[in-house]
Motif scaffolding. Structure first.
Motif, mmCIF file in Angstrom:
data_model
loop_
_atom_site.group_PDB
_atom_site.id
_atom_site.type_symbol
_atom_site.label_atom_id
_atom_site.label_comp_id
_atom_site.label_asym_id
_atom_site.label_seq_id
_atom_site.Cartn_x
_atom_site.Cartn_y
_atom_site.Cartn_z
ATOM 1 N N MET A 1 -17.319 -12.059 -17.886
ATOM 2 C CA MET A 1 -15.881 -12.283 -17.856
ATOM 3 C C MET A 1 -15.184 -11.619 -16.673
ATOM 4 N N SER A 2 -15.638 -10.455 -16.235
ATOM 5 C CA SER A 2 -14.934 -9.727 -15.179
ATOM 6 C C SER A 2 -14.955 -10.439 -13.838
ATOM 7 N N MET A 3 -15.833 -11.454 -13.680
ATOM 8 C CA MET A 3 -15.871 -12.188 -12.423
ATOM 9 C C MET A 3 -15.096 -13.500 -12.480
ATOM 10 N N ALA A 4 -14.491 -13.829 -13.608
ATOM 11 C CA ALA A 4 -13.552 -14.948 -13.662
ATOM 12 C C ALA A 4 -12.343 -14.583 -12.806
ATOM 13 N N PRO A 5 -11.809 -15.501 -12.011
ATOM 14 C CA PRO A 5 -10.721 -15.150 -11.097
ATOM 15 C C PRO A 5 -9.543 -14.415 -11.746
ATOM 16 N N SER A 6 -9.053 -14.916 -12.880
ATOM 17 C CA SER A 6 -7.884 -14.273 -13.497
ATOM 18 C C SER A 6 -8.167 -12.833 -13.891
ATOM 19 N N ILE A 7 -9.329 -12.586 -14.463
ATOM 20 C CA ILE A 7 -9.680 -11.230 -14.896
ATOM 21 C C ILE A 7 -9.939 -10.331 -13.691
ATOM 22 N N TRP A 8 -10.666 -10.844 -12.709
ATOM 23 C CA TRP A 8 -10.973 -10.029 -11.524
ATOM 24 C C TRP A 8 -9.688 -9.609 -10.823
ATOM 25 N N ILE A 9 -8.732 -10.530 -10.704
ATOM 26 C CA ILE A 9 -7.479 -10.208 -10.026
ATOM 27 C C ILE A 9 -6.694 -9.148 -10.789
ATOM 28 N N VAL A 10 -6.628 -9.265 -12.109
ATOM 29 C CA VAL A 10 -5.954 -8.240 -12.919
ATOM 30 C C VAL A 10 -6.579 -6.872 -12.677
ATOM 31 N N ASN A 11 -7.905 -6.811 -12.749
ATOM 32 C CA ASN A 11 -8.586 -5.528 -12.563
ATOM 33 C C ASN A 11 -8.407 -4.995 -11.147
ATOM 34 N N PHE A 12 -8.462 -5.895 -10.168
ATOM 35 C CA PHE A 12 -8.286 -5.467 -8.782
ATOM 36 C C PHE A 12 -6.902 -4.861 -8.574
ATOM 37 N N ILE A 13 -5.874 -5.525 -9.085
ATOM 38 C CA ILE A 13 -4.513 -5.013 -8.925
ATOM 39 C C ILE A 13 -4.383 -3.618 -9.511
ATOM 40 N N LEU A 14 -4.883 -3.436 -10.710
ATOM 41 C CA LEU A 14 -4.774 -2.128 -11.363
ATOM 42 C C LEU A 14 -5.518 -1.047 -10.585
ATOM 43 N N VAL A 15 -6.747 -1.338 -10.175
ATOM 44 C CA VAL A 15 -7.536 -0.328 -9.465
ATOM 45 C C VAL A 15 -6.930 -0.046 -8.093
ATOM 46 N N TYR A 16 -6.444 -1.087 -7.413
ATOM 47 C CA TYR A 16 -5.849 -0.880 -6.086
ATOM 48 C C TYR A 16 -4.609 0.007 -6.174
ATOM 49 N N VAL A 17 -3.784 -0.226 -7.183
ATOM 50 C CA VAL A 17 -2.577 0.589 -7.326
ATOM 51 C C VAL A 17 -2.946 2.048 -7.616
ATOM 52 N N LEU A 18 -4.026 2.247 -8.347
ATOM 53 C CA LEU A 18 -4.470 3.626 -8.598
ATOM 54 C C LEU A 18 -5.025 4.265 -7.331
ATOM 55 N N ASN A 19 -5.864 3.497 -6.596
ATOM 56 C CA ASN A 19 -6.503 4.059 -5.400
ATOM 57 C C ASN A 19 -7.102 2.921 -4.566
ATOM 58 N N PRO A 20 -6.495 2.558 -3.446
ATOM 59 C CA PRO A 20 -7.015 1.459 -2.630
ATOM 60 C C PRO A 20 -8.449 1.656 -2.169
ATOM 61 N N LYS B 1 0.815 -1.212 0.000
ATOM 62 C CA LYS B 1 0.000 0.000 0.000
ATOM 63 C C LYS B 1 0.855 1.272 0.000
ATOM 64 N N LYS B 2 2.078 1.173 0.460
ATOM 65 C CA LYS B 2 2.964 2.333 0.495
ATOM 66 C C LYS B 2 3.462 2.709 -0.898
ATOM 67 N N ARG B 3 3.262 1.814 -1.883
ATOM 68 C CA ARG B 3 3.800 2.060 -3.221
ATOM 69 C C ARG B 3 2.722 2.380 -4.260
ATOM 70 N N VAL B 4 1.499 2.575 -3.822
ATOM 71 C CA VAL B 4 0.432 2.906 -4.767
ATOM 72 C C VAL B 4 0.506 4.393 -5.128
ATOM 73 N N PHE B 5 -0.325 4.809 -6.075
ATOM 74 C CA PHE B 5 -0.390 6.215 -6.469
ATOM 75 C C PHE B 5 -0.742 7.079 -5.251
ATOM 76 N N THR B 6 -0.213 8.283 -5.228
ATOM 77 C CA THR B 6 -0.693 9.260 -4.265
ATOM 78 C C THR B 6 -2.071 9.744 -4.727
ATOM 79 N N GLU B 7 -2.786 10.398 -3.832
ATOM 80 C CA GLU B 7 -4.103 10.923 -4.206
ATOM 81 C C GLU B 7 -3.981 11.905 -5.373
ATOM 82 N N LYS B 8 -2.946 12.727 -5.355
ATOM 83 C CA LYS B 8 -2.728 13.695 -6.437
ATOM 84 C C LYS B 8 -2.475 12.973 -7.756
ATOM 85 N N GLN B 9 -1.641 11.963 -7.732
ATOM 86 C CA GLN B 9 -1.355 11.212 -8.955
ATOM 87 C C GLN B 9 -2.615 10.549 -9.495
#
Length: 300
Positions: A237-256, A89-97
């Motif tokens: 498709m978005s609820m298949a585990p592989s796809i959901w995990i990809v999307n979760f990672i991207l969104v979490y890095v942008l904003n937890p 969590k310390k390495r995700v985007f800042t709120e400004k970013q």
């Protein structure tokens, strides 16, 4: 304030691309050799939808009751899943970013890609308390269908999030490891460490390949079968585990905090809706049906 790169890490370069490519070759061979009936930890999803068995258990499972359908993860669960998927969590985007990235600001910001990213994030988080507004029979109508892996676009058409017409599919070029908008923007705006975390340190590379294979397998309607203990179901498709995990990672890095709004459970698409979507496979715009014709099916 942006965070500097760790002293132990070289700036994100083509090294990550080589790693992703190597994983891609290996996983394509693994998934190609995996029996169609093989599943991960008893989730009911076959390969390639299930993705990496070690991470599959962190994706949503079937909602145990009607009350859990379309419920969000919540921050505590989102943070736990993030840690298990290799995120810090310390390495995700800042709120400004984050704000600059989804509005086309910052150095090299592009309003076109930013709009697609913002739309995609809102669709990924279409859970309770975060409805999408769509014109249904000419009336602006709120819809919440995150757990089904479906959404309704502004014109009132119901489809999988992986449909070719969906912002969530059209945004894919943003994610090219070196030349994509995400990578380019991060290099110009002080978030290379966030980028490195995605491509080098997290579950993302392996799940990405499984997700790409999943989309190829389910084209053009983009629905996914589930068969757990003889109970057959279908989700978007978005609820298949592989796809959901990809999307979760991207969104979490942008904003937890935003990732915490993603669906915590999946639920089967009503059978009449499945049949209607599958019947469009040969249409000019496959995988789309008017939501107005099937809205009642989601309230039964």
């Amino acid at each position: 304030m942006t965070r500097p790169l760790s002293a132990r890490r070289a700036p994100f370069t083509t090294r990550a691309v080589a790693a992703v490519t190597g994983i891609a070759v290996g996983l394509v061979l693994v998934f190609a050799a995996t029996p169609a009936t093989a599943a991960g930890p008893d989730t009911g999803f076959d390969q390639p939808y299930a993705g990496t068995p070690a991470f599959e258990k962190w994706a949503p499972t079937a909602a145990p009751s009607r009350q859990q359908v379309n419920r969000p993860l919540g921050q505590a669960q989102a943070d736990q899943i993030a840690r298990k998927l290799g995120l810090d969590k310390k390495r995700v985007f800042t709120e400004k970013q984050y704000v600059e990235f989804i509005t086309g600001g910052g150095i090299g910001g592009d309003p076109h890609w930013a709009k697609l990213i913002d739309e995609s994030v809102r669709i990924f988080t279409n859970t309770t308390g975060n409805p999408l507004l769509s014109k249904v029979d000419g009336v602006w109508t709120p819809t919440v269908l995150g757990s089904y892996g479906l959404f309704v676009n502004e014109d009132g058409m119901l489809m999988s999030l992986a449909n070719d017409a969906a912002p969530t599919k059209q945004v894919n070029p943003v994610l090219e490891p070196v030349t994509g908008y995400l990578a380019t923007w991060c290099r110009h705006n002080g978030c290379e460490d966030s980028l490195a975390m995605i491509y080098e340190d997290s579950a993302y590379p392996g799940e990405l390949i499984a997700g790409l294979l999943s989309q190829q397998t389910s084209a053009p309607v983009q629905l996914v079968p589930n068969d757990k203990r003889g109970r057959q179901a279908t989700v978007g498709m978005s609820m298949a585990p592989s796809i959901w995990i990809v999307n979760f990672i991207l969104v979490y890095v942008l904003n937890p905090a935003v990732a915490a709004k993603m669906p915590a459970w999946w639920t089967p698409i009503p059978q009449d809706v499945v049949q209607a979507l599958e019947a469009t496979a040969g249409d000019p715009n496959p995988g789309q049906v008017p939501y107005a014709d099937y809205a009642a099916s989601f309230s039964r």
